[in-house]
Design an enzyme around this catalytic site. Structure first.
Site, PDB file in Angstrom:
ATOM      1  N   CYS A   2       1.236  -1.566  -0.085  1.00 23.89           N
ATOM      2  CA  CYS A   2      -0.273   0.023  -0.060  1.00 23.89           C
ATOM      3  C   CYS A   2       0.888   1.060   0.054  1.00 23.89           C
ATOM      4  O   CYS A   2       1.753   1.462  -0.002  1.00 23.89           O
ATOM      5  CB  CYS A   2      -1.186  -0.089   1.355  1.00 23.89           C
ATOM      6  SG  CYS A   2      -1.911  -0.940   1.651  1.00 23.89           S
ATOM      7  N   ARG A  27       4.729  -0.125  -6.039  1.00 24.84           N
ATOM      8  CA  ARG A  27       5.412  -0.991  -5.390  1.00 24.84           C
ATOM      9  C   ARG A  27       4.480  -1.908  -5.212  1.00 24.84           C
ATOM     10  O   ARG A  27       4.468  -3.057  -4.152  1.00 24.84           O
ATOM     11  CB  ARG A  27       4.824   0.274  -3.697  1.00 24.84           C
ATOM     12  CG  ARG A  27       5.748   1.086  -3.273  1.00 24.84           C
ATOM     13  CD  ARG A  27       5.312   2.344  -2.387  1.00 24.84           C
ATOM     14  NE  ARG A  27       5.036   1.389  -1.148  1.00 24.84           N
ATOM     15  CZ  ARG A  27       6.151   1.537   0.294  1.00 24.84           C
ATOM     16  NH1 ARG A  27       7.291   1.776  -0.609  1.00 24.84           N
ATOM     17  NH2 ARG A  27       5.486   0.871   0.933  1.00 24.84           N
ATOM     18  N   TRP A  77      -2.822  -2.899  -1.418  1.00 23.78           N
ATOM     19  CA  TRP A  77      -2.194  -4.307  -1.310  1.00 23.78           C
ATOM     20  C   TRP A  77      -2.957  -5.550  -0.606  1.00 23.78           C
ATOM     21  O   TRP A  77      -3.017  -5.467   0.325  1.00 23.78           O
ATOM     22  CB  TRP A  77      -1.095  -4.396  -1.223  1.00 23.78           C
ATOM     23  CG  TRP A  77      -0.598  -5.599  -2.355  1.00 23.78           C
ATOM     24  CD1 TRP A  77      -0.040  -5.888  -3.212  1.00 23.78           C
ATOM     25  CD2 TRP A  77      -0.245  -7.148  -1.371  1.00 23.78           C
ATOM     26  NE1 TRP A  77       0.393  -7.471  -3.414  1.00 23.78           N
ATOM     27  CE2 TRP A  77       0.635  -7.727  -2.063  1.00 23.78           C
ATOM     28  CE3 TRP A  77      -0.230  -7.012   0.125  1.00 23.78           C
ATOM     29  CZ2 TRP A  77       1.014  -9.237  -1.695  1.00 23.78           C
ATOM     30  CZ3 TRP A  77       0.318  -8.046   0.233  1.00 23.78           C
ATOM     31  CH2 TRP A  77       0.646  -9.355  -0.888  1.00 23.78           C
ATOM     32  N   ASN A 103      -2.038   2.168   5.880  1.00 27.09           N
ATOM     33  CA  ASN A 103      -0.720   1.258   5.885  1.00 27.09           C
ATOM     34  C   ASN A 103      -0.639   0.459   6.806  1.00 27.09           C
ATOM     35  O   ASN A 103      -0.038   0.330   7.819  1.00 27.09           O
ATOM     36  CB  ASN A 103       0.506   1.499   5.719  1.00 27.09           C
ATOM     37  CG  ASN A 103       0.773   2.070   3.571  1.00 27.09           C
ATOM     38  OD1 ASN A 103      -0.910   2.056   3.307  1.00 27.09           O
ATOM     39  ND2 ASN A 103       1.655   2.610   3.079  1.00 27.09           N
ATOM     40  N   GLY A 104      -1.141  -1.034   7.161  1.00 33.22           N
ATOM     41  CA  GLY A 104      -0.646  -1.700   7.913  1.00 33.22           C
ATOM     42  C   GLY A 104      -1.726  -2.587   7.830  1.00 33.22           C
ATOM     43  O   GLY A 104      -2.483  -2.855   7.137  1.00 33.22           O
ATOM     44  N   GLU A 487      18.801 -16.587  -8.328  1.00 30.10           N
ATOM     45  CA  GLU A 487      18.791 -15.485  -8.393  1.00 30.10           C
ATOM     46  C   GLU A 487      17.858 -15.769  -9.846  1.00 30.10           C
ATOM     47  O   GLU A 487      17.119 -14.541 -10.412  1.00 30.10           O
ATOM     48  CB  GLU A 487      19.753 -14.216  -8.108  1.00 30.10           C
ATOM     49  CG  GLU A 487      19.027 -12.629  -8.160  1.00 30.10           C
ATOM     50  CD  GLU A 487      18.156 -12.306  -7.707  1.00 30.10           C
ATOM     51  OE1 GLU A 487      17.257 -12.647  -6.821  1.00 30.10           O
ATOM     52  OE2 GLU A 487      17.475 -10.971  -8.289  1.00 30.10           O
ATOM     53  N   LYS A 491      13.874 -13.984 -10.891  1.00 27.64           N
ATOM     54  CA  LYS A 491      13.958 -13.112 -12.307  1.00 27.64           C
ATOM     55  C   LYS A 491      12.841 -13.956 -13.069  1.00 27.64           C
ATOM     56  O   LYS A 491      11.516 -13.068 -13.194  1.00 27.64           O
ATOM     57  CB  LYS A 491      14.967 -12.296 -12.126  1.00 27.64           C
ATOM     58  CG  LYS A 491      16.168 -12.220 -11.824  1.00 27.64           C
ATOM     59  CD  LYS A 491      15.558 -10.240 -10.998  1.00 27.64           C
ATOM     60  CE  LYS A 491      14.617 -10.175 -10.023  1.00 27.64           C
ATOM     61  NZ  LYS A 491      15.131  -9.886  -9.184  1.00 27.64           N
ATOM     62  N   GLU A 494       9.239 -14.427 -11.310  1.00 26.47           N
ATOM     63  CA  GLU A 494       8.409 -12.928 -11.291  1.00 26.47           C
ATOM     64  C   GLU A 494       7.691 -11.810 -12.149  1.00 26.47           C
ATOM     65  O   GLU A 494       7.107 -11.589 -12.085  1.00 26.47           O
ATOM     66  CB  GLU A 494       9.437 -12.007 -10.058  1.00 26.47           C
ATOM     67  CG  GLU A 494       9.678 -11.982  -9.109  1.00 26.47           C
ATOM     68  CD  GLU A 494      11.229 -11.254  -8.329  1.00 26.47           C
ATOM     69  OE1 GLU A 494      12.502 -10.864  -9.130  1.00 26.47           O
ATOM     70  OE2 GLU A 494      10.362 -10.397  -7.179  1.00 26.47           O
ATOM     71  N   HIS A 510      19.517 -36.436  -8.267  1.00 27.30           N
ATOM     72  CA  HIS A 510      19.164 -36.299  -6.932  1.00 27.30           C
ATOM     73  C   HIS A 510      17.410 -36.110  -6.877  1.00 27.30           C
ATOM     74  O   HIS A 510      16.883 -36.542  -6.426  1.00 27.30           O
ATOM     75  CB  HIS A 510      19.731 -36.576  -5.708  1.00 27.30           C
ATOM     76  CG  HIS A 510      21.087 -36.450  -5.475  1.00 27.30           C
ATOM     77  ND1 HIS A 510      22.005 -38.356  -5.408  1.00 27.30           N
ATOM     78  CD2 HIS A 510      22.156 -36.142  -5.908  1.00 27.30           C
ATOM     79  CE1 HIS A 510      23.161 -38.300  -5.824  1.00 27.30           C
ATOM     80  NE2 HIS A 510      23.550 -36.740  -5.704  1.00 27.30           N
ATOM     81  N   LYS A 610       6.545  -4.082  -3.978  1.00 23.35           N
ATOM     82  CA  LYS A 610       8.026  -4.068  -3.781  1.00 23.35           C
ATOM     83  C   LYS A 610       8.931  -4.042  -2.718  1.00 23.35           C
ATOM     84  O   LYS A 610      10.106  -4.205  -1.873  1.00 23.35           O
ATOM     85  CB  LYS A 610       8.777  -2.420  -4.476  1.00 23.35           C
ATOM     86  CG  LYS A 610       9.519  -1.593  -4.337  1.00 23.35           C
ATOM     87  CD  LYS A 610      10.486  -2.350  -5.693  1.00 23.35           C
ATOM     88  CE  LYS A 610      12.154  -1.786  -6.163  1.00 23.35           C
ATOM     89  NZ  LYS A 610      12.725  -3.020  -6.129  1.00 23.35           N
TER      90      LYS A 610
HETATM   91  C1  AGP Z   1      13.080  -8.609  -5.519  1.00 24.98           C
HETATM   92  O1  AGP Z   1      13.606  -9.188  -6.793  1.00 24.98           O
HETATM   93  C2  AGP Z   1      11.822  -9.281  -5.070  1.00 24.98           C
HETATM   94  N1  AGP Z   1      10.668  -8.353  -5.715  1.00 24.98           N
HETATM   95  C3  AGP Z   1      11.618  -9.587  -3.692  1.00 24.98           C
HETATM   96  O2  AGP Z   1      11.996 -11.358  -3.401  1.00 24.98           O
HETATM   97  C4  AGP Z   1      12.758  -9.192  -3.185  1.00 24.98           C
HETATM   98  O3  AGP Z   1      13.812  -9.166  -3.664  1.00 24.98           O
HETATM   99  C5  AGP Z   1      12.296  -9.481  -1.416  1.00 24.98           C
HETATM  100  O4  AGP Z   1      10.770  -8.712  -0.829  1.00 24.98           O
HETATM  101  C6  AGP Z   1      13.104  -8.508   0.152  1.00 24.98           C
HETATM  102  O5  AGP Z   1      12.881  -7.114  -0.425  1.00 24.98           O
HETATM  103  P1  AGP Z   1      13.913  -6.804   0.615  1.00 24.98           P
HETATM  104  O6  AGP Z   1      15.190  -6.652  -0.274  1.00 24.98           O
HETATM  105  O7  AGP Z   1      13.920  -4.583   0.360  1.00 24.98           O
HETATM  106  O8  AGP Z   1      13.822  -6.343   1.842  1.00 24.98           O
END
Ligand code: AGP
Length: 615
Positions: A2, A27, A77, A103-104, A487, A491, A494, A510, A610
């Site tokens: 949010c 976000r 959100w 927010n929260g 990673e 990517k 995501e 395995h 985000k």
């Molecule tokens: C990264 O591409 C992601 N959107 C997500 O995994 C992110 O890295 C994770 O939520 C942690 O966020 P931060 O680094 O802001 O703590």
């Protein structure tokens, strides 16, 4: 997640709210809404989905809107209650005189809701936020002072909140409050802003005041008054934001993600700046506030992080153990917080986070602090909650990262770990001088090698085109590049929603090998001279024997590679130990071009936020 923006001043209120919300859009959200004070009334507009829908709604109602003088806006959100118009913020009290955005998560909202219903309040939504609207409205009817009403109400809230409240009977006043969720004031002249994050205000002012937990802000166009939970005035420092509004522009790139990938060479130069400038000099890391004698005896480090930051932490573990011989545990914050850990006062706990606002990591860091550990935070947001908890703080200096998928913050985290590991090794005298010099030399060369990759991406685009129709991928690697495989796969998942898994190459046989056939490409990361180079080649052969299509990501000049693999992505020659800082780039690009090719919403992938500010 949010986002909140509030404004009171001389500008066109709706335009300011939309600009602020647009700059928070990255976000991630599912609905949006604004409340404006117009002709002595609070008018509320909401919509589902993207901000464009809200703009259309406001446009549709424009004959009702005359001359708004203040307002609050929100992107939501969903946490409590599905994404729907009724659950979108702002929420109001029974008579509709008050509007609140939040927010929260209010943890005790069910009990409060029951109590408020008993008192005659009529609830319309399923949200926890609506309880705040009724609570403040009831308090206001008793004390006739909005600031006091908010103060009395937040005393009853359990959980996390950043809220903004407006009331019809209190013209052009916005009251904000926070606990465990960020909130700041943007200070202007003849105007003031309130927001959950700096991008919402940066177009208008660089002067900000950060609210702390349990503080209440009363904001009018000419004044900002901050008080604590008991009503005492708090004198706050006005800070100046280090960013320019241009940080929020795509600068001609199609997406923020692509722009941020291309920024990485400069980001790395920034991270190295002032810390490594001469291969004969020791790394300077004044940010680490632990006595060097103590560091010599350090024998346990724990690194806590989530998502991409967790993948960077795995590289950090490898480096610190390899260079300095200190044992390192890496754990997802969400796991760390629900078990008995062995963290104690002699453990160095490192929290890694791009946003500095990730709820799981903040909780984990607080737990480590309770156990008296020294907490070192590596973050891109030195203005974040996490940074405020730090005993030592290493800012990433990567510049604001807008794309939900982290890219430049990841490479900045990696470089920070290289610096930290070398710094510890130099204190412990655990590395050979020649090796150290070569390492530093290679680190300094790194941005140029990245530029080489970025200057011609046609081969990666071609690979993306060829492989974009596959529904499943396996990325394999060993040693320090295992986290690159994790990673790279993250990517791809995501932003393209393709199932991709990073796997230790040696583990293929395995279990996962059972899935291999012509429908599941295998991407192998191969760095010649690396400890497991030959082994990964054999693992790739095993995949080939099961008809899997093979992609190599390699710096190898070996002609045989071309025979074995269906597609080869080349990177400049680099030592294995430094290679994760280079292999990340083509993997980011591959994910980007596949997603782009499939027409996905690259910068704002579905269901993702985000900064994940709820547990
Ligand atoms: C990264 O591409 C992601 N959107 C997500 O995994 C992110 O890295 C994770 O939520 C942690 O966020 P931060 O680094 O802001 O703590």
């Amino acid at each position: 997640m949010c986002g909140i923006v509030g404004y009171t001043g001389y500008r066109k209120v709706i335009e300011v709210l939309f600009n602020g919300l647009t700059n928070l859009e990255y976000r991630g959200y599912d609905s949006a809404g604004i409340a404006v004070r117009d002709e002595n009334e609070i008018k509320i507009y909401k919509s589902l989905g993207k901000l464009i829908n809200l703009k259309n709604e406001v446009e549709r109602c424009k004959s009702q809107i005359k001359n708004p003088t203040s307002g609050i806006g929100h992107i939501r959100w969903a946490t409590h209650g599905s994404p729907s118009l009724i659950n979108a913020h702002p929420h109001t009290c029974s008579c509709g005189k008050l509007a609140v955005v939040h927010n929260g998560i209010i943890e005790n909202y069910k009990a409060l809701r029951e109590e408020l219903i008993q008192q005659g309040c009529v609830f319309r939504s399923q949200t926890d936020t609506e309880t705040i609207a009724h609570l403040v409205a009831l308090e206001y009817s008793k004390v006739k002072d909005l600031e006091e009403a908010v103060r009395n109400s937040v005393k009853r809230l359990q959980g996390a909140y950043a809220i903004c409240v407006m009331h019809k009977d209190v013209p052009d006043v916005i009251v904000g409050a926070r606990k465990h969720a960020p909130m700041l004031i943007g200070v202007g002249e003849g105007e003031n802003f309130i927001a959950s994050d700096t991008p919402a205000v940066i177009e208008y002012t660089k002067k900000t005041i950060y609210l702390e937990d349990n503080e209440i802000a009363l904001v009018t166009k000419n004044n900002v008054k901050i008080t604590d939970i008991n009503g005492n005035i708090v004198n706050k420092k006005v800070e100046v934001l280090p960013w320019e509004p241009v940080a929020l522009s795509k600068l001609g790139y199609k997406h923020f993600m692509l722009k941020e990938i291309h920024e990485q060479p400069d980001v790395i130069r920034n991270v190295l700046n002032g810390k490594l400038y001469d291969i004969d000099e020791a790394i300077k890391l004044n940010e680490v506030k632990i006595d060097k004698e103590k560091l010599k005896d350090l024998n346990k480090i724990e690194i806590i992080a989530c998502g991409t930051s967790l993948n960077a932490a795995l590289v950090g573990k490898y480096l610190i153990e390899d260079f300095a011989g200190i044992s390192v545990e890496v754990e997802a914050s969400s796991e760390y917080i629900y078990r008995k850990t062995t963290t104690n006062s002699s453990t160095l706990v490192i929290g890694v986070s791009q946003s500095g606002e990730t709820a799981d990591t903040i909780t984990a860091i607080k737990q480590a602090k309770e156990k008296k550990s020294h907490v070192l935070i590596i973050t891109n947001r030195p203005d974040s909650n996490m940074a405020r908890l730090a005993d030592s703080l290493i800012p990433l200096n990567a510049g604001i990262e807008v794309s939900v998928a982290a890219t430049k913050s990841y490479s900045a985290q990696l470089i920070s770990f290289y610096l930290l590991a070398i710094y510890l090794a130099e204190i412990k005298n655990s590395l050979n001088k020649e090796y150290l010099k070569n390492l530093k030399h290679e680190l300094i060369q790194l941005p140029t090698k990245m530029e080489e990759i970025l200057s011609n991406t046609s081969n990666i685009q071609e690979c993306a085109r060829k492989f974009s129709s596959y529904k499943n991928f396996i990325y394999i690697a060993r040693g320090i590049n295992l986290s690159s495989a994790y990673e790279g796969a993250l990517k791809l998942k995501e932003i393209s929603y393709i199932n991709a898994t990073g796997y230790p190459a040696g583990e293929l046989k395995h279990g996962p090998i059972a899935m291999l056939d012509e429908t599941m490409p295998v991407l192998s990361i191969l760095i010649p001279g690396g400890i497991c180079y030959e082994k990964i080649l054999s693992n790739s052969e095993e995949a080939k024997a099961r008809n899997a299509k093979l992609i190599a990501l390699t710096s190898s000049e070996d002609e045989n590679i071309k025979n074995l693999f269906d597609f080869v992505i080349k990177i400049p020659s680099i030592s294995e130990i430094l290679s994760p800082a280079l292999t990340c780039v083509p993997l980011q690009l591959l994910a980007y071009y596949i997603a782009e090719f499939l027409g996905k919403d690259v910068d704002q992938p579905r269901n993702l936020a985000k900064s994940v500010t709820v547990e």
